[in-house]
Design a protein around this motif. Sequence first.
Motif, PDB file in Angstrom:
ATOM      1  N   LEU A  74       0.343  -1.618  -0.061  1.00  8.83           N
ATOM      2  CA  LEU A  74       0.113   0.011  -0.296  1.00  8.83           C
ATOM      3  C   LEU A  74       1.431   1.078   0.083  1.00  8.83           C
ATOM      4  O   LEU A  74       0.633   1.993  -0.854  1.00  8.83           O
ATOM      5  CB  LEU A  74      -0.771  -0.206   1.497  1.00  8.83           C
ATOM      6  CG  LEU A  74      -2.422  -1.115   1.129  1.00  8.83           C
ATOM      7  CD1 LEU A  74      -2.881  -0.431   2.576  1.00  8.83           C
ATOM      8  CD2 LEU A  74      -2.993  -0.746   0.182  1.00  8.83           C
ATOM      9  N   VAL A  75       1.540   1.042   0.764  1.00  9.81           N
ATOM     10  CA  VAL A  75       2.460   2.255   0.944  1.00  9.81           C
ATOM     11  C   VAL A  75       3.306   2.634  -0.815  1.00  9.81           C
ATOM     12  O   VAL A  75       4.026   3.781  -1.049  1.00  9.81           O
ATOM     13  CB  VAL A  75       3.515   2.149   2.354  1.00  9.81           C
ATOM     14  CG1 VAL A  75       5.073   3.894   2.023  1.00  9.81           C
ATOM     15  CG2 VAL A  75       2.882   2.124   3.227  1.00  9.81           C
ATOM     16  N   PHE A 105      -4.212   6.783  -0.366  1.00  5.25           N
ATOM     17  CA  PHE A 105      -5.179   6.081   0.772  1.00  5.25           C
ATOM     18  C   PHE A 105      -6.348   6.581   0.783  1.00  5.25           C
ATOM     19  O   PHE A 105      -6.756   8.008   0.316  1.00  5.25           O
ATOM     20  CB  PHE A 105      -3.683   7.156   1.612  1.00  5.25           C
ATOM     21  CG  PHE A 105      -2.764   5.723   2.067  1.00  5.25           C
ATOM     22  CD1 PHE A 105      -2.533   5.072   1.840  1.00  5.25           C
ATOM     23  CD2 PHE A 105      -1.541   6.619   1.978  1.00  5.25           C
ATOM     24  CE1 PHE A 105      -1.647   3.978   2.397  1.00  5.25           C
ATOM     25  CE2 PHE A 105      -0.309   6.051   2.327  1.00  5.25           C
ATOM     26  CZ  PHE A 105      -0.170   4.465   2.025  1.00  5.25           C
ATOM     27  N   THR A 106      -7.477   6.319   0.584  1.00  3.90           N
ATOM     28  CA  THR A 106      -8.166   5.642   1.492  1.00  3.90           C
ATOM     29  C   THR A 106      -7.985   6.097   3.257  1.00  3.90           C
ATOM     30  O   THR A 106      -7.443   5.271   3.537  1.00  3.90           O
ATOM     31  CB  THR A 106      -9.010   5.131   0.556  1.00  3.90           C
ATOM     32  OG1 THR A 106      -9.453   3.927   1.559  1.00  3.90           O
ATOM     33  CG2 THR A 106      -8.959   5.398  -0.758  1.00  3.90           C
ATOM     34  N   TRP A 107      -9.777   5.905   3.711  1.00  8.10           N
ATOM     35  CA  TRP A 107      -9.653   6.049   5.032  1.00  8.10           C
ATOM     36  C   TRP A 107      -9.750   4.249   5.332  1.00  8.10           C
ATOM     37  O   TRP A 107      -8.704   4.080   6.127  1.00  8.10           O
ATOM     38  CB  TRP A 107     -10.543   6.934   5.377  1.00  8.10           C
ATOM     39  CG  TRP A 107     -12.010   6.011   5.507  1.00  8.10           C
ATOM     40  CD1 TRP A 107     -12.843   6.905   3.637  1.00  8.10           C
ATOM     41  CD2 TRP A 107     -12.855   5.287   6.185  1.00  8.10           C
ATOM     42  NE1 TRP A 107     -14.198   5.943   4.473  1.00  8.10           N
ATOM     43  CE2 TRP A 107     -14.029   5.120   5.328  1.00  8.10           C
ATOM     44  CE3 TRP A 107     -12.559   4.408   7.148  1.00  8.10           C
ATOM     45  CZ2 TRP A 107     -14.649   4.223   5.742  1.00  8.10           C
ATOM     46  CZ3 TRP A 107     -13.790   3.628   7.899  1.00  8.10           C
ATOM     47  CH2 TRP A 107     -14.543   3.714   6.714  1.00  8.10           C
ATOM     48  N   LYS A 108     -10.423   4.299   4.634  1.00  4.14           N
ATOM     49  CA  LYS A 108      -9.979   2.472   4.699  1.00  4.14           C
ATOM     50  C   LYS A 108      -8.903   2.045   4.507  1.00  4.14           C
ATOM     51  O   LYS A 108      -8.793   0.321   5.193  1.00  4.14           O
ATOM     52  CB  LYS A 108     -11.049   1.368   3.793  1.00  4.14           C
ATOM     53  CG  LYS A 108     -12.979   2.030   3.921  1.00  4.14           C
ATOM     54  CD  LYS A 108     -13.840   1.288   2.566  1.00  4.14           C
ATOM     55  CE  LYS A 108     -14.154   1.768   1.567  1.00  4.14           C
ATOM     56  NZ  LYS A 108     -15.164   1.281   0.879  1.00  4.14           N
ATOM     57  N   SER A 109      -8.404   2.223   3.026  1.00  5.59           N
ATOM     58  CA  SER A 109      -7.156   0.999   3.062  1.00  5.59           C
ATOM     59  C   SER A 109      -6.073   2.019   4.414  1.00  5.59           C
ATOM     60  O   SER A 109      -5.201   0.933   4.911  1.00  5.59           O
ATOM     61  CB  SER A 109      -6.679   1.962   2.023  1.00  5.59           C
ATOM     62  OG  SER A 109      -6.091   3.613   1.962  1.00  5.59           O
ATOM     63  N   ILE A 110      -6.413   2.938   4.798  1.00  4.33           N
ATOM     64  CA  ILE A 110      -4.910   3.599   6.182  1.00  4.33           C
ATOM     65  C   ILE A 110      -5.718   2.650   7.250  1.00  4.33           C
ATOM     66  O   ILE A 110      -4.945   2.042   7.711  1.00  4.33           O
ATOM     67  CB  ILE A 110      -5.327   4.635   6.690  1.00  4.33           C
ATOM     68  CG1 ILE A 110      -4.909   5.790   5.396  1.00  4.33           C
ATOM     69  CG2 ILE A 110      -4.490   5.327   7.847  1.00  4.33           C
ATOM     70  CD1 ILE A 110      -5.206   7.155   5.406  1.00  4.33           C
TER      71      ILE A 110
END
Length: 137
Positions: free
Chosen positions: A106-107, A117-122
């Motif tokens: 992801l990073v 980045f979305t709040w869900k992925s974070i």
Amino acid sequence: MWFILALGSAVFAALTSILAKVGIDGVNSNLATAIRTAVVLVMAWGMVFLTDAQGGIGSISRKSWVFLILSGLATGASWLCYYRALQIGQASKVVPVDKLSVVITLVLAFVFLHEKFTWKSIAGAALITAGTLLMVL
């Protein structure tokens, strides 16, 4: 369809870990990785010929060759580290740490592929990291 294939990948990856842990007992981890790699190589080329995809080799761009080769080197390094870790550690601890690759991906996708980045992925990355720490400590 992608979800079913990804789920299949997860199931086979889980089987890989368990089968490898049993199979690596008393075997040099580098030798075990080479044996596994040879089997994967035969299987992958078998699928190429089975699906008649071998004709596409000539149309692969130089850029694709470079990145596919780099990906192969990264895969090899990953497998060498993974098999050695499995040999000296518990599968129940090695596998969760290995799955931190999800967070690292992801990073890297954010930095190099400019994916968002979305709040869900974070939140998911934070939960994966917390879950990994909980499982190994």
